[in-house]
Design an enzyme around this catalytic site. Structure first.
Site, PDB file in Angstrom:
ATOM      1  N   GLU A   1       0.841  -1.202   0.000  1.00 13.71           N
ATOM      2  CA  GLU A   1       0.000   0.000   0.000  1.00 13.71           C
ATOM      3  C   GLU A   1       0.870   1.244   0.000  1.00 13.71           C
ATOM      4  OE1 GLU A   1      -2.649  -0.447   3.359  1.00 13.71           O
ATOM      5  OE2 GLU A   1      -4.045  -1.624   2.170  1.00 13.71           O
TER       6      GLU A   1
ATOM      7  N   HIS B   1      -9.643  10.757   3.508  1.00 15.85           N
ATOM      8  CA  HIS B   1      -9.608   9.869   2.336  1.00 15.85           C
ATOM      9  C   HIS B   1     -10.148  10.682   1.169  1.00 15.85           C
ATOM     10  CE1 HIS B   1     -10.388   6.535  -0.332  1.00 15.85           C
ATOM     11  NE2 HIS B   1      -9.685   5.764   0.483  1.00 15.85           N
TER      12      HIS B   1
ATOM     13  N   ARG C   1      -2.314  10.604  -1.695  1.00 14.86           N
ATOM     14  CA  ARG C   1      -3.625  10.806  -1.078  1.00 14.86           C
ATOM     15  C   ARG C   1      -3.846  12.255  -0.616  1.00 14.86           C
ATOM     16  NH1 ARG C   1      -5.565   6.779   3.804  1.00 14.86           N
ATOM     17  NH2 ARG C   1      -5.993   5.258   2.215  1.00 14.86           N
TER      18      ARG C   1
ATOM     19  N   HIS D   1     -11.024  10.359   7.815  1.00 15.04           N
ATOM     20  CA  HIS D   1     -10.813   8.907   7.815  1.00 15.04           C
ATOM     21  C   HIS D   1     -10.110   8.408   9.068  1.00 15.04           C
ATOM     22  CE1 HIS D   1     -10.495   5.057   5.924  1.00 15.04           C
ATOM     23  NE2 HIS D   1      -9.179   5.070   5.842  1.00 15.04           N
TER      24      HIS D   1
ATOM     25  N   ARG E   1      -0.454   9.087   9.251  1.00 19.05           N
ATOM     26  CA  ARG E   1      -0.480   7.635   9.470  1.00 19.05           C
ATOM     27  C   ARG E   1      -0.160   6.905   8.174  1.00 19.05           C
ATOM     28  NH1 ARG E   1      -5.243   3.508   8.850  1.00 19.05           N
ATOM     29  NH2 ARG E   1      -5.709   4.945   7.165  1.00 19.05           N
TER      30      ARG E   1
HETATM   31  C1  LIG Z   1     -13.506   2.318   6.291  1.00 20.05           C
HETATM   32  C2  LIG Z   1     -12.234   2.125   7.080  1.00 20.05           C
HETATM   33  C3  LIG Z   1     -11.198   1.356   6.557  1.00 20.05           C
HETATM   34  C4  LIG Z   1     -10.009   1.184   7.298  1.00 20.05           C
HETATM   35  N1  LIG Z   1      -9.035   0.353   6.818  1.00 20.05           N
HETATM   36  C5  LIG Z   1      -7.932   0.091   7.585  1.00 20.05           C
HETATM   37  C6  LIG Z   1      -6.960  -0.863   7.177  1.00 20.05           C
HETATM   38  O1  LIG Z   1      -7.088  -1.486   6.127  1.00 20.05           O
HETATM   39  N2  LIG Z   1      -5.882  -1.076   7.981  1.00 20.05           N
HETATM   40  C7  LIG Z   1      -5.694  -0.403   9.168  1.00 20.05           C
HETATM   41  O2  LIG Z   1      -4.695  -0.635   9.857  1.00 20.05           O
HETATM   42  N3  LIG Z   1      -6.626   0.491   9.587  1.00 20.05           N
HETATM   43  C8  LIG Z   1      -7.730   0.738   8.835  1.00 20.05           C
HETATM   44  N4  LIG Z   1      -8.667   1.634   9.277  1.00 20.05           N
HETATM   45  C9  LIG Z   1      -8.476   2.238  10.617  1.00 20.05           C
HETATM   46  C10 LIG Z   1      -8.745   1.187  11.694  1.00 20.05           C
HETATM   47  O3  LIG Z   1      -9.843   0.402  11.301  1.00 20.05           O
HETATM   48  C11 LIG Z   1      -9.039   1.847  13.044  1.00 20.05           C
HETATM   49  O4  LIG Z   1      -8.020   2.756  13.364  1.00 20.05           O
HETATM   50  C12 LIG Z   1      -9.109   0.796  14.160  1.00 20.05           C
HETATM   51  O5  LIG Z   1      -9.990  -0.238  13.790  1.00 20.05           O
HETATM   52  C13 LIG Z   1      -9.574   1.426  15.466  1.00 20.05           C
HETATM   53  O6  LIG Z   1      -9.825   0.408  16.389  1.00 20.05           O
HETATM   54  P1  LIG Z   1     -10.245   0.757  17.884  1.00 20.05           P
HETATM   55  O7  LIG Z   1     -10.383  -0.541  18.584  1.00 20.05           O
HETATM   56  O8  LIG Z   1      -9.343   1.783  18.429  1.00 20.05           O
HETATM   57  O9  LIG Z   1     -11.682   1.471  17.698  1.00 20.05           O
HETATM   58  P2  LIG Z   1     -13.025   0.966  17.005  1.00 20.05           P
HETATM   59  O10 LIG Z   1     -12.842  -0.274  16.223  1.00 20.05           O
HETATM   60  O11 LIG Z   1     -13.594   2.148  16.305  1.00 20.05           O
HETATM   61  O12 LIG Z   1     -13.954   0.590  18.255  1.00 20.05           O
HETATM   62  C14 LIG Z   1     -14.422   1.595  19.139  1.00 20.05           C
HETATM   63  C15 LIG Z   1     -15.300   0.948  20.183  1.00 20.05           C
HETATM   64  O13 LIG Z   1     -15.540   1.877  21.225  1.00 20.05           O
HETATM   65  C16 LIG Z   1     -16.908   1.883  21.565  1.00 20.05           C
HETATM   66  N5  LIG Z   1     -17.208   3.187  22.147  1.00 20.05           N
HETATM   67  C17 LIG Z   1     -16.865   4.415  21.702  1.00 20.05           C
HETATM   68  N6  LIG Z   1     -17.282   5.364  22.559  1.00 20.05           N
HETATM   69  C18 LIG Z   1     -17.905   4.726  23.572  1.00 20.05           C
HETATM   70  C19 LIG Z   1     -18.571   5.148  24.759  1.00 20.05           C
HETATM   71  N7  LIG Z   1     -18.675   6.438  25.095  1.00 20.05           N
HETATM   72  N8  LIG Z   1     -19.111   4.203  25.572  1.00 20.05           N
HETATM   73  C20 LIG Z   1     -19.044   2.890  25.254  1.00 20.05           C
HETATM   74  N9  LIG Z   1     -18.428   2.432  24.146  1.00 20.05           N
HETATM   75  C21 LIG Z   1     -17.862   3.337  23.328  1.00 20.05           C
HETATM   76  C22 LIG Z   1     -17.625   1.576  20.267  1.00 20.05           C
HETATM   77  O14 LIG Z   1     -18.933   1.116  20.527  1.00 20.05           O
HETATM   78  C23 LIG Z   1     -16.679   0.515  19.695  1.00 20.05           C
HETATM   79  O15 LIG Z   1     -16.989  -0.736  20.291  1.00 20.05           O
HETATM   80  C24 LIG Z   1      -9.858   1.818   8.560  1.00 20.05           C
HETATM   81  C25 LIG Z   1     -10.899   2.595   9.080  1.00 20.05           C
HETATM   82  C26 LIG Z   1     -12.081   2.743   8.361  1.00 20.05           C
HETATM   83  C27 LIG Z   1     -13.196   3.552   8.947  1.00 20.05           C
END
Ligand SMILES: Cc1cc2nc3c(=O)[nH]c(=O)nc-3n(C[C@H](O)[C@H](O)[C@H](O)COP(=O)(O)OP(=O)(O)OC[C@H]3O[C@@H](n4cnc5c(N)ncnc54)[C@H](O)[C@@H]3O)c2cc1C
Length: 539
Positions: free
Chosen positions: A124, A246, A292, A353, A388
């Site tokens: 990528e 994005h 990008r 994004h 990032r």
């Molecule tokens: C469309 C898309 C494509 C992507 N593709 C990639 C990729 O290919 N590779 C890569 O490395 N990254 C990618 N990313 C980024 C990556 O997915 C995220 O940075 C990562 O998944 C974040 O994980 P996390 O566990 O920190 O948060 P999340 O997976 O967003 O989870 C957050 C959690 O917190 C909970 N939450 C939030 N606030 C509260 C609250 N106040 N009370 C209770 N619960 C709460 C939510 O309910 C959820 O369960 C992508 C992101 C998107 C949107």
């Protein structure tokens, strides 16, 4: 509505707010003797993790090296990455992949020239080698489902779904001195009651804050709750001005957050103004194949110049059969909105994004509040710097979640005495009959962030945005003091806080670096300095 406090407070040895990659991997790494609670605002799988498409960056190929992955990450971060954090993450990438595989995550494989089965790796933007391990174009779904399945079979873990954390409770808020976490207040959306949950170890794994912008690729959960809660509890945040956009998200009133892959441009798609004119060659000699950031900035420039709300991405000149074969998901999804991409240009806008900055942590996920940890997209760990690199974010979630779990396991003792937390006081509040105010403020906030604090910034726009956000914060606080809390109100309050932090950080940076571009200071300064903000209750 009758928002009574829920009197029976729950207690956990470790309370994790968020069930994405970060929260679930932390829970799975904790020892079985600790009682663990995991909160999520919606169903457990809803969050950015589930929608990740590309994959996880890891050094797995014999021709790749840890040093090469580190060098690529540092280059993308434009001088602001913390080298120890980068090395910490990259050195653990292979072990993280092995751990995921041991849990049953199925990544794509291929047969090598020598007949060996090996992982299929993609390359990528920003990576000098093939090092992105993936499960087709739905890697996040595969990882989320396997992590969730493993967590549900661990008896020490309980899920509290449809429950929104409102605020962190610390000992100094209770008048007990020092700044140590003792639990949270949370809104149970099913019963509409505010409950207290006591725990000596609270983990913020709440994801990013991209919903602060009008257009975003992120799901509704990404409202920066963890960042705002940590700030109110007395934690520093860093580098909030670096928001990744994005370039191409589908622009359609019913299509929420649908990304149009950059691979379309790789296959010859042309960006056009609403009148059909191609414009990218005016911005970069690589035209549609520029990086990008450059493409997002060019689209933003043209949209602002013409006052239009979208531009077009056109692949209709390519043979229809090739388009359908290469991009079946995009073809089908656009068709469901009445857009046949083999004959018609696709309306697109850039979309927020990824949130590069966040709650400051050390390499074990510790924050400025004792017992409060943060992991995943809600954090600033020093890995990403000013930009990032693709697929480093899931890796960051997993590495720091496992490190924080080990830290908690080494200090947590089961059977700790839990502090008595006063019940939520809803005696002075009433139901709101003016929900239109909340809806209006949501729209105003996201629109002004998009227009004034978006891809291209200037001091004049930032100052104007700051004035308006402060006013919105006052209105929201007033509403918050007087009315029962709802999800919309909680998220709006947090988004306004995050907006204020983004603007304050952007105003501090008197240069253009990485994702932060300002017309007032288009050059990069010789010294790279993190933007660190401290709340008044930090000391
Ligand atoms: C469309 C898309 C494509 C992507 N593709 C990639 C990729 O290919 N590779 C890569 O490395 N990254 C990618 N990313 C980024 C990556 O997915 C995220 O940075 C990562 O998944 C974040 O994980 P996390 O566990 O920190 O948060 P999340 O997976 O967003 O989870 C957050 C959690 O917190 C909970 N939450 C939030 N606030 C509260 C609250 N106040 N009370 C209770 N619960 C709460 C939510 O309910 C959820 O369960 C992508 C992101 C998107 C949107």
């Amino acid at each position: 509505m009758n928002q009574r406090p829920h009197l029976s407070s729950e207690q956990f040895d470790v309370l994790i707010i968020g069930s994405g990659a970060a929260g679930l991997s932390l829970a799975l790494t904790l020892p079985n003797h600790l009682k663990v609670g995991i909160l999520s605002k919606e169903r457990p799988l809803e969050g950015s993790t589930y929608y990740a498409q590309g994959g996880v960056a890891a050094v797995l190929d014999d021709y790749d090296s840890i040093d090469a992955h580190i060098a690529d990450t540092l280059r993308a971060g434009d001088g602001l990455c913390q080298k120890p954090a980068v090395r910490f993450v990259v050195e653990r990438s292979r072990e993280i992949v092995e751990w995921l595989v041991s849990l049953g995550v199925k990544f794509d494989t291929r047969v090598s020239a020598s007949g060996r089965s090996e992982f299929h790796l993609t390359q990528e933007g920003g990576h000098s080698h093939r090092r992105v391990i993936h499960a087709a174009d739905a890697t996040g779904k595969e990882i989320s489902e396997q992590l969730y399945s493993a967590a549900t079979s661990k008896p020490s873990i309980s899920f509290l779904t449809d429950t929104i954390a409102l605020d962190i409770i610390t000992t100094n808020q209770l008048g007990l001195g020092s700044k140590t976490v003792c639990g949270i207040y949370a809104l149970n959306q099913t019963t509409q009651s505010v409950t207290t949950i006591a725990s000596p170890n609270v983990v913020l794994a709440t994801g990013g804050a991209s919903k602060v912008y009008l257009y975003t690729s992120n799901p509704d959960t990404a409202s920066g709750d963890g960042i705002a809660m940590a700030w109110r509890a007395g934690c520093r945040v860093a580098n909030m001005e670096f928001n990744q956009f994005h370039p191409t998200c589908l622009y359609h009133p019913q299509a929420k957050s649908f990304l149009i892959s950059e691979a379309l441009r790789g296959e010859g798609a042309i960006l056009r103004l609403p009148n059909g004119e191609a414009f990218m060659s005016r911005f970069d000699e690589r035209a549609e194949l520029a990086s990008r950031d450059i493409v997002a900035r060019a689209i933003d420039f043209e949209m602002k110049r013409l006052g239009c709300d979208h531009v077009l991405l056109d692949i209709s000149h390519r043979p229809a059969e090739d388009v359908k074969r290469h991009f079946p998901t995009i073809y089908q999804r656009c068709l469901s909105f009445g857009i046949d991409i083999t004959t018609t240009p696709i309306p697109i806008v850039p979309a927020a994004h990824y949130t590069c900055g966040g709650i400051m942590t050390d390499l074990a996920g510790r924050t400025d509040v004792n017992g409060l940890y943060a992991v995943g997209e809600s954090t600033y760990t020093g890995l990403h710097g000013a930009n990032r690199m693709a697929s480093n974010s899931l890796l960051e979630c997993l590495v720091f979640a496992r490190a924080a779990a080990e830290e908690i396991a080494s200090s947590a003792r089961p059977g700790t005495t839990f502090l008595d937390i006063p019940a939520w006081d809803a005696s002075q509040v009433t139901s709101s009959e003016e929900d239109v105010l909340i809806a209006h403020n949501w729209d105003e906030l996201r629109r002004l962030m998009w227009n004034y604090v978006g891809i291209v910034r200037s001091d004049a726009r930032l100052i104007r945005a700051q004035r308006r956000v402060k006013l919105l914060q006052r209105e929201i606080d007033e509403h918050y003091q007087r009315h029962f809390v709802t999800r919309d109100l909680i998220e709006l309050r947090n988004l306004a806080q995050v907006a204020d932090l983004i603007i304050a950080s952007a105003l501090r940076r008197k240069e253009s670096r990485g994702l932060h571009y300002t017309t007032d200071y288009p050059e990069k300064m010789s010294e790279a300095i993190d933007t660190v903000l401290a709340p008044t209750n930090y000391a």
